[in-house]
Design a protein around this motif. Sequence first.
Motif, PDB file in Angstrom:
ATOM      1  N   VAL A  62       0.816  -1.285  -0.069  1.00  0.00           N
ATOM      2  CA  VAL A  62       0.069   0.122   0.122  1.00  0.00           C
ATOM      3  C   VAL A  62       0.837   1.141   0.164  1.00  0.00           C
ATOM      4  O   VAL A  62       0.781   2.191  -0.837  1.00  0.00           O
ATOM      5  CB  VAL A  62      -1.036  -0.084   1.218  1.00  0.00           C
ATOM      6  N   TRP A  63       1.907   1.389   0.969  1.00  0.00           N
ATOM      7  CA  TRP A  63       2.511   2.614   0.987  1.00  0.00           C
ATOM      8  C   TRP A  63       3.580   2.888  -0.187  1.00  0.00           C
ATOM      9  O   TRP A  63       3.861   4.183  -0.527  1.00  0.00           O
ATOM     10  CB  TRP A  63       3.288   2.632   2.427  1.00  0.00           C
ATOM     11  N   LEU A  64       4.083   1.739  -0.764  1.00  0.00           N
ATOM     12  CA  LEU A  64       4.993   1.693  -1.945  1.00  0.00           C
ATOM     13  C   LEU A  64       4.151   2.279  -2.848  1.00  0.00           C
ATOM     14  O   LEU A  64       4.524   3.068  -3.748  1.00  0.00           O
ATOM     15  CB  LEU A  64       5.601   0.681  -2.018  1.00  0.00           C
ATOM     16  N   GLN A  65       3.024   1.618  -3.236  1.00  0.00           N
ATOM     17  CA  GLN A  65       2.026   1.956  -4.146  1.00  0.00           C
ATOM     18  C   GLN A  65       1.667   3.540  -4.124  1.00  0.00           C
ATOM     19  O   GLN A  65       1.776   4.260  -5.117  1.00  0.00           O
ATOM     20  CB  GLN A  65       0.617   1.158  -3.784  1.00  0.00           C
ATOM     21  N   GLN A  66       1.417   4.009  -2.870  1.00  0.00           N
ATOM     22  CA  GLN A  66       0.917   5.528  -2.868  1.00  0.00           C
ATOM     23  C   GLN A  66       2.226   6.460  -3.103  1.00  0.00           C
ATOM     24  O   GLN A  66       2.094   7.351  -3.774  1.00  0.00           O
ATOM     25  CB  GLN A  66       0.285   5.708  -1.425  1.00  0.00           C
ATOM     26  N   GLY A  67       3.426   5.806  -2.715  1.00  0.00           N
ATOM     27  CA  GLY A  67       4.324   6.763  -3.023  1.00  0.00           C
ATOM     28  C   GLY A  67       5.002   6.886  -4.382  1.00  0.00           C
ATOM     29  O   GLY A  67       5.561   7.710  -4.946  1.00  0.00           O
ATOM     30  N   LEU A  68       4.676   5.697  -5.213  1.00  0.00           N
ATOM     31  CA  LEU A  68       5.002   5.610  -6.716  1.00  0.00           C
ATOM     32  C   LEU A  68       3.946   6.146  -7.654  1.00  0.00           C
ATOM     33  O   LEU A  68       3.982   6.133  -8.963  1.00  0.00           O
ATOM     34  CB  LEU A  68       5.445   4.121  -6.799  1.00  0.00           C
ATOM     35  N   LEU A  69       2.719   6.306  -7.129  1.00  0.00           N
ATOM     36  CA  LEU A  69       1.457   6.656  -8.199  1.00  0.00           C
ATOM     37  C   LEU A  69       1.865   7.983  -9.011  1.00  0.00           C
ATOM     38  O   LEU A  69       1.802   7.647 -10.261  1.00  0.00           O
ATOM     39  CB  LEU A  69       0.285   7.070  -7.510  1.00  0.00           C
ATOM     40  N   MET A  70       2.373   8.992  -8.354  1.00  0.00           N
ATOM     41  CA  MET A  70       2.706  10.070  -9.170  1.00  0.00           C
ATOM     42  C   MET A  70       3.931  10.058 -10.064  1.00  0.00           C
ATOM     43  O   MET A  70       3.962  10.454 -11.301  1.00  0.00           O
ATOM     44  CB  MET A  70       2.722  11.345  -8.322  1.00  0.00           C
ATOM     45  N   PRO A  71       5.069   9.475  -9.330  1.00  0.00           N
ATOM     46  CA  PRO A  71       6.154   9.553 -10.181  1.00  0.00           C
ATOM     47  C   PRO A  71       6.182   8.682 -11.364  1.00  0.00           C
ATOM     48  O   PRO A  71       6.652   8.961 -12.520  1.00  0.00           O
ATOM     49  CB  PRO A  71       7.219   8.985  -9.078  1.00  0.00           C
ATOM     50  N   ARG A 121       8.190  13.595  -3.449  1.00  0.00           N
ATOM     51  CA  ARG A 121       6.701  13.095  -3.237  1.00  0.00           C
ATOM     52  C   ARG A 121       6.818  11.473  -2.950  1.00  0.00           C
ATOM     53  O   ARG A 121       5.792  11.085  -2.076  1.00  0.00           O
ATOM     54  CB  ARG A 121       5.714  13.385  -4.056  1.00  0.00           C
ATOM     55  N   GLY A 122       7.612  10.902  -3.405  1.00  0.00           N
ATOM     56  CA  GLY A 122       7.614   9.474  -3.342  1.00  0.00           C
ATOM     57  C   GLY A 122       8.076   8.859  -1.891  1.00  0.00           C
ATOM     58  O   GLY A 122       7.068   7.723  -1.614  1.00  0.00           O
ATOM     59  N   GLY A 123       8.811   9.256  -1.038  1.00  0.00           N
ATOM     60  CA  GLY A 123       8.903   8.626   0.161  1.00  0.00           C
ATOM     61  C   GLY A 123       8.324   9.253   1.109  1.00  0.00           C
ATOM     62  O   GLY A 123       8.447   8.247   2.302  1.00  0.00           O
ATOM     63  N   GLY A 129       4.064   5.634   6.658  1.00  0.00           N
ATOM     64  CA  GLY A 129       3.589   4.333   6.912  1.00  0.00           C
ATOM     65  C   GLY A 129       4.371   3.265   7.837  1.00  0.00           C
ATOM     66  O   GLY A 129       3.973   2.560   8.659  1.00  0.00           O
ATOM     67  N   GLY A 130       5.666   3.571   7.634  1.00  0.00           N
ATOM     68  CA  GLY A 130       6.771   2.863   8.444  1.00  0.00           C
ATOM     69  C   GLY A 130       6.631   3.197   9.774  1.00  0.00           C
ATOM     70  O   GLY A 130       7.054   2.450  10.920  1.00  0.00           O
ATOM     71  N   LEU A 131       6.186   4.316  10.225  1.00  0.00           N
ATOM     72  CA  LEU A 131       6.069   5.011  11.682  1.00  0.00           C
ATOM     73  C   LEU A 131       4.938   4.123  12.305  1.00  0.00           C
ATOM     74  O   LEU A 131       4.602   4.271  13.489  1.00  0.00           O
ATOM     75  CB  LEU A 131       6.005   6.448  11.637  1.00  0.00           C
ATOM     76  N   LEU A 216       4.185  -0.706 -11.729  1.00  0.00           N
ATOM     77  CA  LEU A 216       3.926  -0.771 -10.341  1.00  0.00           C
ATOM     78  C   LEU A 216       4.442  -1.794  -9.633  1.00  0.00           C
ATOM     79  O   LEU A 216       4.893  -2.264  -8.715  1.00  0.00           O
ATOM     80  CB  LEU A 216       2.660  -0.041 -10.058  1.00  0.00           C
ATOM     81  N   GLN A 217       3.694  -3.122 -10.281  1.00  0.00           N
ATOM     82  CA  GLN A 217       3.535  -4.145  -9.628  1.00  0.00           C
ATOM     83  C   GLN A 217       5.023  -4.953  -9.520  1.00  0.00           C
ATOM     84  O   GLN A 217       5.472  -5.230  -8.593  1.00  0.00           O
ATOM     85  CB  GLN A 217       2.657  -5.423 -10.212  1.00  0.00           C
ATOM     86  N   VAL A 218       5.872  -4.699 -10.441  1.00  0.00           N
ATOM     87  CA  VAL A 218       7.148  -5.428 -10.497  1.00  0.00           C
ATOM     88  C   VAL A 218       8.020  -4.771  -9.698  1.00  0.00           C
ATOM     89  O   VAL A 218       8.782  -5.334  -8.796  1.00  0.00           O
ATOM     90  CB  VAL A 218       7.696  -5.339 -11.967  1.00  0.00           C
ATOM     91  N   PRO A 219       8.210  -3.322  -9.339  1.00  0.00           N
ATOM     92  CA  PRO A 219       9.051  -2.797  -8.495  1.00  0.00           C
ATOM     93  C   PRO A 219       8.776  -3.101  -7.381  1.00  0.00           C
ATOM     94  O   PRO A 219       9.604  -3.260  -6.389  1.00  0.00           O
ATOM     95  CB  PRO A 219       8.907  -1.047  -9.009  1.00  0.00           C
ATOM     96  N   ILE A 220       7.325  -2.995  -6.920  1.00  0.00           N
ATOM     97  CA  ILE A 220       7.149  -3.721  -5.546  1.00  0.00           C
ATOM     98  C   ILE A 220       7.382  -4.864  -5.042  1.00  0.00           C
ATOM     99  O   ILE A 220       7.993  -5.189  -4.144  1.00  0.00           O
ATOM    100  CB  ILE A 220       5.519  -2.999  -5.087  1.00  0.00           C
TER     101      ILE A 220
END
Length: 265
Positions: A62-71, A121-123, A129-131, A216-220
């Motif tokens: 989820v959190w990787l997805q949200q970080g990568l959507l715009m980039p 914006r990505g990180g 999410g990590g917190l 998206l799927q492959v990088p995650i």
Amino acid sequence: MGLYWSIASRSFRRFSTYRVATASGIFTNTVFGFIFCGIYLTLWDLRPGLGGYDVSHAITFVWLQQGLLMPVGIFGASTTSELAERVRTGEIAVDLYRPAHLMSWWLSIDAGRAAYQLLVRGGVPLLVGGLVFDLTFPAEAVQWLGFAVAVTFGILVSFGLRYLVALSGFWITDSRGVENFAMLLSLFFSGAILPLVVFPGGIGEVARSSPWAATLQVPIDIWLGRTTGGLAGALWFQLGWIVVLLVAGWCATTVATRRVVIQGG
């Protein structure tokens, strides 16, 4: 190369001026991250181990997805939308006078956009999410490197798809309908709604073989260490789609340029 580096740098600076929009986007991605976490936690509570993911994998997704959507440009990007508009209005004729190939010019602009979105914006969603949650992180340096390469490849695949959609305006009256349809395909087949690993049967095979999966799927999956063909296989999958899409874009540009000349544009 100096010309294209300069274009990418100016594009980066251009997008860095939209600070309020960037902050709003970060907030929106973070809020949606918590919403998706609630949905995913319920789903994985009902179906533990769904798609081979445990709960930590699902929440990290989820959190990787949200970080990568715009980039990556899952919803499209203003750069290629601008290109489509220039094709529609005829301003593309000005672009063809520039001392640069049309596709290389717009790829450089998109690279600057993606770099800014990724760095600024990505990180942040991943950090938030990590917190709050126990996320999964790569255990080896090669995994981190593979993820960085995969994100770059994903952006290139996304650009190849969006560029072809933008050029469709040379043959149809208005490409906005095609853009909307392409966005729906991107949302469904990239993993922006659900991880593609949970898709059953034939539709799952089609989704995981599509170019959108490479965005998206492959990088995650590389981040999670869940690639079925290993790191090299995942990167070769992305690279194959990059070659196919950029060659297709190059050929489409050549044909479209001749069309403009024939029509006297």
